[in-house]
Design an enzyme around this catalytic site. Structure first.
Site, short mmCIF file in Angstrom:
data_model
loop_
_atom_site.label_atom_id
_atom_site.label_comp_id
_atom_site.label_asym_id
_atom_site.label_seq_id
_atom_site.Cartn_x
_atom_site.Cartn_y
_atom_site.Cartn_z
N HIS A 17 100.59 16.65 36.69
CA HIS A 17 100.82 15.77 37.83
C HIS A 17 101.79 16.44 38.82
O HIS A 17 101.57 16.42 40.04
CB HIS A 17 101.45 14.44 37.37
CG HIS A 17 100.57 13.62 36.49
ND1 HIS A 17 100.98 13.11 35.27
CD2 HIS A 17 99.29 13.20 36.63
CE1 HIS A 17 100.01 12.40 34.72
NE2 HIS A 17 98.96 12.45 35.52
N LYS A 41 96.85 -3.69 30.75
CA LYS A 41 96.72 -2.39 30.10
C LYS A 41 98.01 -2.06 29.34
O LYS A 41 99.10 -2.13 29.91
CB LYS A 41 96.43 -1.32 31.17
CG LYS A 41 95.82 -0.06 30.62
CD LYS A 41 95.39 0.86 31.75
CE LYS A 41 95.42 2.30 31.30
NZ LYS A 41 95.32 3.25 32.40
N ARG A 90 90.28 17.90 36.64
CA ARG A 90 90.38 18.82 35.51
C ARG A 90 89.03 19.21 34.95
O ARG A 90 88.89 20.25 34.31
CB ARG A 90 91.19 18.16 34.37
CG ARG A 90 92.64 18.00 34.64
CD ARG A 90 93.24 16.95 33.73
NE ARG A 90 92.74 15.63 34.04
CZ ARG A 90 93.24 14.50 33.57
NH1 ARG A 90 94.24 14.53 32.74
NH2 ARG A 90 92.74 13.34 33.93
N SER A 129 97.89 12.90 29.89
CA SER A 129 98.97 12.01 29.44
C SER A 129 98.68 11.45 28.05
O SER A 129 99.59 11.29 27.24
CB SER A 129 99.16 10.86 30.42
OG SER A 129 99.64 11.34 31.65
P1 ADP Z 1 95.80 11.00 32.92
O1 ADP Z 1 94.37 11.08 33.45
O2 ADP Z 1 96.29 12.30 32.36
O3 ADP Z 1 96.04 9.82 32.02
P2 ADP Z 1 96.60 9.70 35.35
O4 ADP Z 1 95.54 8.70 35.19
O5 ADP Z 1 97.96 9.19 35.56
O6 ADP Z 1 96.71 10.72 34.15
O7 ADP Z 1 96.18 10.72 36.51
C1 ADP Z 1 96.54 10.58 37.85
C2 ADP Z 1 95.92 11.70 38.63
O8 ADP Z 1 96.43 12.95 38.18
C3 ADP Z 1 94.40 11.80 38.53
O9 ADP Z 1 93.89 12.21 39.78
C4 ADP Z 1 94.22 12.89 37.48
O10 ADP Z 1 92.97 13.54 37.63
C5 ADP Z 1 95.36 13.82 37.85
N1 ADP Z 1 95.79 14.66 36.73
C6 ADP Z 1 96.19 14.26 35.51
N2 ADP Z 1 96.50 15.32 34.73
C7 ADP Z 1 96.29 16.44 35.49
C8 ADP Z 1 96.40 17.85 35.25
N3 ADP Z 1 96.77 18.33 34.08
N4 ADP Z 1 96.12 18.68 36.27
C9 ADP Z 1 95.71 18.20 37.47
N5 ADP Z 1 95.56 16.89 37.75
C10 ADP Z 1 95.85 16.00 36.78
#
Ligand code: ADP
Length: 156
Positions: A17, A41, A90, A129
């Site tokens: 992130h 959630k 990703r 995450s």
């Molecule tokens: P996760 O999908 O890991 O649970 P979130 O839903 O909080 O995390 O993701 C928020 C944004 O960050 C989304 O656009 C997701 O694709 C992006 N994101 C999450 N992890 C990464 C990563 N390792 N590299 C690039 N973008 C990421």
């Protein structure tokens, strides 16, 4: 001034992130990290904890704002007069999901809000995450996956 909203659950906020935020700052004047709050959630960290964790990462970066958010992203974009949603991709799974979201959001927003997709860096593309939550659950070392400021907050 160009503003991007980076929405997510950030449970917790990882180096993946943080990398998207850093790269977003090269494209936009301001990046607003919008932490989605969904009472239905279950999350490992409460909304307030996630807010604190992320705020502590950007205490010295005035171009990053962190906020809690509930509802439709397009409403938030209108409220903040944001130009763009910033997302990380990703995998093809992320891509398919983001493609649908981008099309719907562009259609229901007025004025239309664009979506900017940034590809995850190869070394960060396996970072999720949910994996970090699993590791934390089993007491494993997660220092390779989280920003130092988030680690300090979790230790507290
Ligand atoms: P996760 O999908 O890991 O649970 P979130 O839903 O909080 O995390 O993701 C928020 C944004 O960050 C989304 O656009 C997701 O694709 C992006 N994101 C999450 N992890 C990464 C990563 N390792 N590299 C690039 N973008 C990421």
């Amino acid at each position: 001034m160009k503003t991007a909203i980076f929405p997510g659950s950030f449970d917790p906020f990882t180096l993946g992130h943080a990398d998207i935020v850093q790269r977003g700052l090269q494209l936009f004047d301001k990046v607003v990290i919008a932490i989605g709050v969904n009472p239905d959630k279950k999350t490992l960290f409460s909304a307030e904890e996630r807010l604190q964790q992320i705020c502590s990462c950007y205490a010295d970066q005035p171009r990053v704002e962190v906020m809690l958010w509930q509802g439709l992203m397009v409403d938030l974009a209108r409220q903040l007069q944001a130009d763009c949603f910033l997302k990380g991709v990703r995998s093809v799974v992320d891509f398919e999901y983001e493609r649908t979201m981008a099309a719907v959001n562009a259609q229901i927003s007025d004025p239309s809000v664009e979506t900017c997709l940034l590809y995850a860096r190869p070394e960060l593309e396996s970072l999720q995450s949910s994996v970090v939550r699993e590791l934390l659950h089993h007491g494993a070392d997660v220092s390779a996956f989280l920003p130092q400021a988030v680690l300090s907050q979790i230790k507290r």
